[in-house]
Structure formats: C-alpha cells, structure tokens
Design an enzyme around this catalytic site. Structure first.
Site, short mmCIF file in Angstrom:
data_model
loop_
_atom_site.label_atom_id
_atom_site.label_comp_id
_atom_site.label_asym_id
_atom_site.label_seq_id
_atom_site.Cartn_x
_atom_site.Cartn_y
_atom_site.Cartn_z
CD GLU A 161 32.14 1.94 -23.91
OE1 GLU A 161 32.41 2.94 -23.27
OE2 GLU A 161 31.51 1.97 -24.99
CB SER A 210 26.81 4.54 -15.92
OG SER A 210 25.72 4.55 -16.83
CE LYS A 242 28.34 7.41 -25.77
NZ LYS A 242 27.45 6.46 -25.14
CD GLU A 273 26.14 4.90 -28.16
OE1 GLU A 273 26.80 5.80 -28.70
OE2 GLU A 273 25.95 4.84 -26.92
CG ASN A 275 32.21 8.24 -27.30
OD1 ASN A 275 32.06 9.09 -28.19
ND2 ASN A 275 31.64 7.04 -27.35
CG HIS A 307 30.52 3.07 -28.88
ND1 HIS A 307 29.15 3.01 -28.68
CD2 HIS A 307 31.04 3.58 -27.74
CE1 HIS A 307 28.89 3.48 -27.47
NE2 HIS A 307 30.01 3.85 -26.88
N GLY A 343 24.94 4.78 -20.59
CA GLY A 343 23.92 5.84 -20.55
C GLY A 343 22.72 5.50 -19.70
P1 13P Z 1 28.11 6.72 -20.58
O1 13P Z 1 29.32 7.12 -19.77
O2 13P Z 1 27.21 7.86 -20.91
O3 13P Z 1 27.39 5.55 -19.97
O4 13P Z 1 28.67 6.21 -22.00
C1 13P Z 1 29.66 5.26 -22.04
C2 13P Z 1 30.10 5.11 -23.44
O5 13P Z 1 29.39 4.60 -24.29
C3 13P Z 1 31.44 5.61 -23.79
O6 13P Z 1 31.82 5.18 -25.04
#
Ligand code: 13P
Length: 258
Positions: free
Chosen positions: A169, A215, A13, A99, A11, A97, A175
């Site tokens: 997640e 992560s 983003k 976010e 992903n 997601h 992140g």
């Molecule tokens: P990270 O791997 O940067 O923690 O992000 C995970 C994520 O949100 C994947 O959709």
C-alpha cells in the site's frame, strides 16, 4: 505455476456501526454468492466483528480484524488479543497498516511481534508495507519495502509461509484517489516476491498472496489485477458500499476466469 486464487479484502477502517455493517455484508453476500475464483474477507471495526461474523455465517465471506495486540492477555487497556479474535471466528488480521504506523507510532519490531501473535493463533496476518511520497520521490521505495517486509516477517519459519499475506500500500495512494500505475505496482510486487523467495524459498513465495491497496476502484481494478504479481486488493473507500465492493470482487474473479 498454478495461478493463485485472488483475494479481495475490505478494510472498513473506523467506519460502520454493527447495524450498518450487517446491512452492508448482507448486500455483499447476496450479490457475490459462492465464487470459487475469488476469496473475500471483510475487516470491520472490532465493535462490529461479532454481528458481522453472525451475518456471514455459512456464506463465502470470511472475517478479518484491523489490528491486534501481540500479548495474549493482561493489563493492556483498550487492546484486543489474537485469542479474542479467534473466539469470534476471525480468520485474518491486518497488521502494520500505514495508519497504525504513522498515527499510532507502530514500528517494525512491534509489527513483527503482532505477526508472530497472529500466526501463533492460526490467524492469517495481512502484513501492510509501503512507502511515503517523500520516500518514493527520493528513490527509496525498494529500500523501505525491503525493511518492512524483512523486519515484519523476521523469524517466521518457511512452514508458516502459506499463512502469510502481504499488502503493498503506497502511502501516497491511500484515500487520495491517486493510484500506482499497474506497472509501478507490479514492479514492487515482483520485488516483494523476490524477498519472500529469499526467506521462504521460491515455491512458497510463488504461493503467497500479495495484495495491492491504495485507491483501488472499479475503474482501475482490471488493469491492476491483470499484473502477474498482483493477487487482489486491500480496499478502503470502495469497500464501504456494496456496489463498488462487489464490482471489485467480480474484477478479481474475472482476472483468473478470463
Ligand atoms: P483506500 O482504498 O481508501 O485508498 O484505502 C486503502 C487502504 O488503506 C486499505 O487498507
């Protein structure tokens, strides 16, 4: 029960121009080659879908989007429909997601409509679920995950179960460099599979991929992927560089081969 073929999904983003994306996927494709032990999906931003799709044509890599709108067309400025994604040879789409939920206010009902829109267009939804730190600390993890899975998949018939992918997640791990321990993640994954069995039956539930996200990096992937119900990863930060992403693909391949 046959082992599920793991999936590693990147992903990106809001990262990578189309030009940068093409460069990245060429490096990934060259390194990964064709590996029957693992499936790989890349989810660039909408603006890079076309170029990345062209760059991975004929390779082992598949194309995913990060979002879609539930309506087929119309006056929805700035939105993208399932058929627009299909037209670009997109096969997967991330839905719900954290976010999108927290920054853009998407609720379970909207997420559910998107899941139906995706399935209706033969796109495979990657439905994201996961608790906030405060919810984990208040022992509400299972309750939150149950609500997000049940509402997110409401009305999805057993006949479509094989198209569904879930990504667990934990929001506090995204992140942040903090990962759920393999045991913590496995506990939630097993719980999710139980919920899927209630809706779709045990046989279908046993075939559904449940990815871990938050992560996931080359140094913690082997331990996470060794867990029985962790079928791959939804990767943010580590998907932005070929080296780390390819290492994750190899970890997943090894998890079934070895
Ligand atoms: P990270 O791997 O940067 O923690 O992000 C995970 C994520 O949100 C994947 O959709």
């Amino acid at each position: 029960m046959s082992k599920r073929t793991p999936l590693i999904a990147g992903n990106w983003k809001m990262n990578k121009t189309a030009t940068e994306g093409v460069e990245l996927v060429k490096a990934i494709s060259a390194a990964v080659g064709i590996d029957p032990n693992v499936n790989v999906v890349l989810c660039p931003p909408f603006t890079a879908l076309s170029a990345v799709g062209a760059a991975i044509e004929g390779s082992h890599l598949a194309l995913g989007a990060q979002n879609l709108h539930d309506k087929t067309n119309g006056a929805f400025t700035g939105e993208i429909s399932a058929s627009m994604l299909r037209d670009l040879h997109v096969t997967h789409v991330i839905i719900g997601h954290s976010e999108r939920r927290s920054i853009f206010g998407e609720d379970d009902a909207f997420v559910n409509r998107k899941v139906h829109a995706a399935l209706g267009a033969t796109l495979r939804p990657i439905l994201c679920v996961g608790e906030l730190l405060a919810e984990r600390e208040a022992n509400q993890t299972m309750e939150v995950v149950r609500r997000q899975v049940e509402k997110g998949l409401e009305g999805v018939p057993a006949a479509k179960a094989d198209h569904v992918i879930i990504a667990y997640e934990p929001v506090w791990a995204i992140g942040t460099g903090k990962t759920a321990t393999p045991a913590m993640a496995q506990e939630v994954h097993a719980f999710i599979r139980k919920l899927l069995a209630q809706q779709f039956g045990a046989e279908s539930a046993a075939r559904i991929l449940i990815l871990y996200g938050g992560s996931m990096k080359p140094d913690n992937a082997d331990a996470l992927l060794a867990e029985q119900d962790i079928d791959g990863g939804l990767i943010g930060g580590a998907s932005l560089e070929a080296k780390s992403f390819v290492e994750l693909v190899r970890s997943a391949s090894k998890s079934v081969a070895g």
